[in-house]
Design an enzyme around this catalytic site. Structure first.
Site, PDB file in Angstrom:
ATOM      1  N   GLU A  35       0.872  -1.163   0.000  1.00 52.53           N
ATOM      2  CA  GLU A  35       0.000   0.000   0.000  1.00 52.53           C
ATOM      3  C   GLU A  35       0.916   1.222   0.000  1.00 52.53           C
ATOM      4  O   GLU A  35       1.819   1.305   0.840  1.00 52.53           O
ATOM      5  CB  GLU A  35      -0.885   0.006   1.254  1.00 52.53           C
ATOM      6  CG  GLU A  35      -1.817   1.202   1.245  1.00 52.53           C
ATOM      7  CD  GLU A  35      -2.734   1.306   2.455  1.00 52.53           C
ATOM      8  OE1 GLU A  35      -2.744   0.387   3.302  1.00 52.53           O
ATOM      9  OE2 GLU A  35      -3.429   2.326   2.543  1.00 52.53           O
ATOM     10  N   ARG A 259       5.794 -12.792   9.512  1.00 53.45           N
ATOM     11  CA  ARG A 259       6.418 -11.513   9.194  1.00 53.45           C
ATOM     12  C   ARG A 259       7.764 -11.390   9.881  1.00 53.45           C
ATOM     13  O   ARG A 259       8.050 -12.091  10.856  1.00 53.45           O
ATOM     14  CB  ARG A 259       5.507 -10.340   9.535  1.00 53.45           C
ATOM     15  CG  ARG A 259       5.046 -10.266  10.968  1.00 53.45           C
ATOM     16  CD  ARG A 259       3.920  -9.258  11.144  1.00 53.45           C
ATOM     17  NE  ARG A 259       4.364  -7.896  10.888  1.00 53.45           N
ATOM     18  CZ  ARG A 259       3.789  -7.093   9.992  1.00 53.45           C
ATOM     19  NH1 ARG A 259       2.774  -7.505   9.271  1.00 53.45           N
ATOM     20  NH2 ARG A 259       4.218  -5.866   9.828  1.00 53.45           N
ATOM     21  N   LYS A 269       4.701   0.792   8.981  1.00 56.98           N
ATOM     22  CA  LYS A 269       4.743   2.074   8.270  1.00 56.98           C
ATOM     23  C   LYS A 269       4.061   3.167   9.078  1.00 56.98           C
ATOM     24  O   LYS A 269       4.524   4.295   9.113  1.00 56.98           O
ATOM     25  CB  LYS A 269       4.053   1.926   6.899  1.00 56.98           C
ATOM     26  CG  LYS A 269       4.958   1.354   5.839  1.00 56.98           C
ATOM     27  CD  LYS A 269       4.243   1.271   4.510  1.00 56.98           C
ATOM     28  CE  LYS A 269       3.295   0.098   4.497  1.00 56.98           C
ATOM     29  NZ  LYS A 269       2.560  -0.052   3.252  1.00 56.98           N
TER      30      LYS A 269
HETATM   31  P1  ATP Z   1       2.766  -1.991   7.590  1.00 57.46           P
HETATM   32  O1  ATP Z   1       1.970  -2.421   8.765  1.00 57.46           O
HETATM   33  O2  ATP Z   1       4.168  -1.694   7.890  1.00 57.46           O
HETATM   34  O3  ATP Z   1       2.087  -0.911   6.790  1.00 57.46           O
HETATM   35  P2  ATP Z   1       1.659  -3.761   5.773  1.00 57.46           P
HETATM   36  O4  ATP Z   1       1.623  -5.254   5.832  1.00 57.46           O
HETATM   37  O5  ATP Z   1       0.392  -3.030   6.013  1.00 57.46           O
HETATM   38  O6  ATP Z   1       2.801  -3.268   6.673  1.00 57.46           O
HETATM   39  P3  ATP Z   1       1.721  -3.500   2.962  1.00 57.46           P
HETATM   40  O7  ATP Z   1       2.165  -2.343   2.159  1.00 57.46           O
HETATM   41  O8  ATP Z   1       0.294  -3.858   2.955  1.00 57.46           O
HETATM   42  O9  ATP Z   1       2.230  -3.250   4.417  1.00 57.46           O
HETATM   43  O10 ATP Z   1       2.593  -4.775   2.637  1.00 57.46           O
HETATM   44  C1  ATP Z   1       3.019  -5.215   1.377  1.00 57.46           C
HETATM   45  C2  ATP Z   1       3.486  -6.630   1.520  1.00 57.46           C
HETATM   46  O11 ATP Z   1       4.592  -6.706   2.411  1.00 57.46           O
HETATM   47  C3  ATP Z   1       2.392  -7.509   2.085  1.00 57.46           C
HETATM   48  O12 ATP Z   1       2.327  -8.690   1.332  1.00 57.46           O
HETATM   49  C4  ATP Z   1       2.831  -7.762   3.489  1.00 57.46           C
HETATM   50  O13 ATP Z   1       2.378  -8.995   3.937  1.00 57.46           O
HETATM   51  C5  ATP Z   1       4.344  -7.688   3.386  1.00 57.46           C
HETATM   52  N1  ATP Z   1       4.927  -7.295   4.662  1.00 57.46           N
HETATM   53  C6  ATP Z   1       4.657  -6.191   5.384  1.00 57.46           C
HETATM   54  N2  ATP Z   1       5.337  -6.185   6.542  1.00 57.46           N
HETATM   55  C7  ATP Z   1       6.062  -7.316   6.576  1.00 57.46           C
HETATM   56  C8  ATP Z   1       6.973  -7.906   7.517  1.00 57.46           C
HETATM   57  N3  ATP Z   1       7.275  -7.317   8.675  1.00 57.46           N
HETATM   58  N4  ATP Z   1       7.543  -9.091   7.198  1.00 57.46           N
HETATM   59  C9  ATP Z   1       7.254  -9.681   6.025  1.00 57.46           C
HETATM   60  N5  ATP Z   1       6.414  -9.197   5.105  1.00 57.46           N
HETATM   61  C10 ATP Z   1       5.814  -8.028   5.365  1.00 57.46           C
HETATM   62 MG    MG Z   2      -1.015  -1.839   5.624  1.00 56.52          MG
END
Ligand code: ATP
Ligand code: MG
Length: 566
Positions: A35, A259, A269
């Site tokens: 995102e 994760r 983020k």
């Molecule tokens: P954040 O909470 O930091 O915003 P998110 O999962 O909401 O993380 P996205 O932009 O939706 O962030 O994530 C893009 C991809 O990266 C998704 O497939 C997510 O599962 C993966 N991802 C995000 N954080 C991690 C992590 N700590 N370890 C492994 N994969 C991750």
């Molecule tokens: Mg997110």
């Protein structure tokens, strides 16, 4: 272990089985779906290495897809930085897509669900909907709109799109099962009204689909085979499958993995944005940040991050990975690739009494003992030098083998010197200069008579040294497991107050005068460093102000001994 050899994981098992059964006609097509609401962090690097790595390994494809359905939090700045970061990590996408490109198709899918009697427009408020959802032990109850006729929902949904209603007036919900043991299946929201400007679709839409609805359908539209996401989506999988099954469209396989969490930092983020906005760090690319932009500026090589992701593997158990594992990957990469130079962070003046006043010798220094192909350079040696304050003790404790009165040490690539006396500031008593002698027969570092010294220290020639600012970084948090910070406390109180220590007047050997921003090197005995973008003046200019970041320390045995002794 070579990067491409790769560790086998449970995901390889799944893909191999699918290849055997012909489930996806032998295709492997993954995607990385961020995102664009912030900069990517090391957790995303794990997902990137996994998704792009699988595509590479199986000769398949990997898309970069922006999951841009939340207009108020998203921005083109993030879209651009994400592309830069994926490329910097060494990957190139096959298709570049935006969920917002599918808004029209997604809208049609929603209409189809309504027509099938599988979705309805609900005018209950968010709070009412939440309250009617029930609990884990108690079934939910229908809101008054649940049995709204299909035609009415269709009409309302169209009017939602046209902008007839304000934010929050109504939502589109799936009609599944209010008693379902999985809360995500209790008539989840699919669409909400947001009169907001979208960074790509502008003001075309005032109706935006929610994550679960958008995600699976986007995977389906792109023909993704294995949709890999983190474990917290495991209990969203029934909904992912339900939405796709009900429309009888192409059905990818969702697979969850754990994760990445690292000690002394955090991967979110949203929270990282709070650090940026609150001024706790200097920006998304602050070298203390666990963002890709941060570690790039810090000097981490992309190969080290890929190797780290390879090392930690992929599992289904959430854990906490020691930051040291990442730092060791960085050290081992830089050990192979970074040229050695000499720099003194806390200078102590040394005058070599028996060295000719005007003589300047050019001493041959090997650039990287690990890699003879990196050659050598010359470094000027003269009567007045700087050594590190830490390398001298007037009253040395037992295990201190460096310079002390009457003691002899080796200067790296140079001579043996002996400390004859110290000069102190008469008012403060502080040692301001060492008076030493050198043995001309030891040039190159060995004594012809075979006598030994117990330490080799680094130095720079005072007249030839260049000044630089050096930024020394430490953990962002002073607590190992940030997840353990109690809910009722402010996590920002756990930031490490000394995560950045600035040395204003370090002294560097002159070969660094032309170093370019981003250039990495090892300051012998001090760690790996990189030229920061705050450097003023280009490499040809006379008035240059070099700024270095410490990427990572070397292992300092003395610091350990000193700590133990305390
Ligand atoms: P954040 O909470 O930091 O915003 P998110 O999962 O909401 O993380 P996205 O932009 O939706 O962030 O994530 C893009 C991809 O990266 C998704 O497939 C997510 O599962 C993966 N991802 C995000 N954080 C991690 C992590 N700590 N370890 C492994 N994969 C991750
Ligand atoms: Mg997110």
């Amino acid at each position: 272990m070579s990067e491409d050899a790769g560790t086998r994981t449970f995901i390889h098992e799944i893909i191999d089985a699918d290849l055997v059964s012909g489930k996806f006609q032998g295709r492997v097509h993954t995607r990385f779906p961020p995102e664009p609401n912030g900069y990517l962090h090391l957790g995303h690097a794990k997902s990137i290495c996994l998704n792009f790595g699988l595509a590479k390994k199986y000769g398949g494809k990997c898309n970069l897809r922006f999951d841009d359905t939340n207009p108020t939090k998203e921005d083109v700045e993030y879209v651009d930085s994400i592309q830069e970061d994926v490329r910097w990590l060494g990957f190139e996408w096959d298709g570049l897509y935006y969920a917002s490109d599918y808004f029209e198709t997604l809208y049609d899918y929603a209409v189809r669900l309504i027509k099938l009697g599988l979705a309805y427009v609900d005018t209950a408020t968010t709070d009412e909907i939440r309250a009617a959802r029930g609990t884990l032990n108690q079934a939910g109850t229908p809101t008054p709109d649940r049995d709204r006729p299909i035609e009415q929902s269709l009409d309302l949904f169209q009017r939602m799109r046209k902008g007839e209603f304000p934010d929050g007036a109504c939502v589109l919900r799936a009609k599944i099962d209010l008693a379902h043991p999985n809360m995500n299946m209790r008539d989840p929201l699919l669409y909400r009204i947001r009169h907001a400007h979208h960074h790509r679709t502008g003001d075309k839409w005032c109706l935006y689909p929610l994550y679960d609805f958008t995600h699976g359908y986007s995977d389906s539209i792109e023909g993704i085979t294995h949709s890999i996401c983190t474990l917290e989506f495991e209990n969203h999988r029934p909904l992912y499958d339900w939405l796709i099954d009900k429309l009888e469209i192409y059905h990818p396989q969702q697979i969850e993995f754990a994760r990445l969490n690292l000690t002394y930092t955090m991967m979110s983020k949203r929270r990282l944005l709070e650090l940026v906005d609150g001024g706790a760090v200097r920006g998304w690319d602050d070298p203390r940040m666990p963002t890709i932009a941060g570690v790039r500026r810090r000097g981490y090589p992309p190969a080290a991050i890929r190797h780290f992701c390879e090392t930690i593997g992929v599992t289904r158990f959430n854990g906490l990975t020691d930051l040291v594992v990442l730092e060791n990957a960085v050290r081992s990469e830089l050990n192979k690739t970074a040229p050695r130079v000499m720099a003194v962070l806390n200078p102590l003046k040394v005058v070599i009494e028996n060295y000719p006043d005007d003589l300047v010798e050019k001493l041959e220094c090997i650039n990287n003992p690990e890699d003879p192909a990196m050659g050598s350079r010359t470094v000027p040696f003269s009567k007045v030098l700087y050594i590190e304050q830490d390398d001298f003790k007037e009253d040395p404790p037992k295990q201190f083998f460096r310079l002390a009165p009457g003691r002899e040490v080796r200067l790296r690539w140079g001579y043996f010197i002996r400390c004859e006396s110290v000069v102190k500031d008469p008012s403060t008593g502080e040692i301001v200069e060492l008076r030493c002698t050198y043995d001309p027969a030891t040039r190159g570092g060995d004594a012809p008579d075979g006598r030994k010294v117990k330490a080799t220290i680094h130095w720079v020639s005072a007249n030839h040294a260049i000044d630089a600012e050096v930024r020394l970084y430490d953990h962002l948090f002073r607590i190992e497991n940030v997840a353990e910070i109690p809910e009722d406390e402010d996590w920002k109180d756990y930031l490490n107050p000394t995560s950045c220590v600035v040395v204003q007047h370090a002294k560097l050997e002159p070969s660094l005068a032309k170093a370019e921003v981003g250039e990495r090197c090892q300051f012998e005995r001090l760690g790996y460093f990189v030229v920061d973008q705050d450097t003023v003046g280009d490499s040809g200019s006379g008035a240059r102000r070099l700024v270095f970041n410490r990427t990572v320390t070397l292992k300092d045995t003395w610091a350990k001994i000193e700590k133990k002794g305390k």
